[in-house]
Scaffold this active site. Sequence first.
Site, PDB file in Angstrom:
ATOM      1  N   CYS A  59       3.885   0.007  -8.975  1.00  0.00           N
ATOM      2  CA  CYS A  59       4.473  -1.481  -8.565  1.00  0.00           C
ATOM      3  C   CYS A  59       5.413  -1.919  -9.796  1.00  0.00           C
ATOM      4  O   CYS A  59       4.931  -2.012 -10.883  1.00  0.00           O
ATOM      5  CB  CYS A  59       3.121  -2.382  -8.525  1.00  0.00           C
ATOM      6  SG  CYS A  59       3.790  -4.050  -7.774  1.00  0.00           S
ATOM      7  N   CYS A 100      -3.903  -0.790  -2.494  1.00  0.00           N
ATOM      8  CA  CYS A 100      -4.078   0.482  -2.751  1.00  0.00           C
ATOM      9  C   CYS A 100      -4.075   0.870  -4.231  1.00  0.00           C
ATOM     10  O   CYS A 100      -2.931   0.655  -4.841  1.00  0.00           O
ATOM     11  CB  CYS A 100      -3.003   1.321  -1.887  1.00  0.00           C
ATOM     12  SG  CYS A 100      -2.876   3.090  -2.320  1.00  0.00           S
ATOM     13  N   CYS A 157       0.913  -1.192  -0.082  1.00  0.00           N
ATOM     14  CA  CYS A 157      -0.139  -0.058   0.044  1.00  0.00           C
ATOM     15  C   CYS A 157       0.915   1.255   0.068  1.00  0.00           C
ATOM     16  O   CYS A 157       2.530   1.005   0.085  1.00  0.00           O
ATOM     17  CB  CYS A 157      -0.954  -0.016   1.312  1.00  0.00           C
ATOM     18  SG  CYS A 157      -0.275   0.246   2.718  1.00  0.00           S
TER      19      CYS A 157
END
Length: 258
Positions: free
Chosen positions: A201, A194, A121
Amino acid sequence: MNTRPLSPDVAPPAFLQLAGHPLRWRLLSELARSDRLVQELAGLVGEAQNLVSYHLGKLRDGRLVNARRSSADRRDTYYGLDLVRIGALLSVAGGALHPGLRLAPPQRDDALVGAKVLFLCTGNSARSQMAEALARALSGGAIEAVSAGSHPKALHPNAVRVMAEDYGLDIAGQASKSLDLFEGERFDWVISLCDRVREVCPEFPDRPEVVHWSIPNPATGEPDDVTYPLFRDTAAELSTRIGFLIADMAARDPKEIP
């Protein structure tokens, strides 16, 4: 011997009629893997976005699918499955056919041992920290769970409190960690919690299973006593999702695990 035929009015349960449509079943199958945006679903199933939106509306009306505005871009909406409700409806459908039917997925405990899961997150202060602890606890320690954030900050006291009071887990000693710390490391599953961190990412080696759960941040900036119920709701959702994740992992042949 009783050979009386069933009434011609006997119809399949409404759930089967709703979910049994080929396109809707494909959408449910994709959403069983990860929360998705409508444009992503359209690409995955190879259908026009307006057609996908129409069938998603049907699934939402039947309360099989839920929708949440993206915290990264409020113009976008993430769709996800209500797995608990679908499981209950499947049980009812099976019982309608024969009371002896049971939902019992095969279990392979060896598929869990040593599995590495990374939860992400933004702040690594609440959602991912709770997920890390729950994954270890619910798997009986079989899963090697860690967590990180794109912009880590201090562990939120409500996360510590909820884990202790509702689940008997002490996470006070867990430290917030940067996503950069794990770049290049191998994981079996990478799960973003999130919407913002999903967009940053990085790719990980050996193509892990990448999953997104669109879960709102319970740390809204209000006083801790105000947000505590939000933290409890978030922990409960994480516990449910992780329970289904473990069932998925345990049902897989080890050769199928990334």
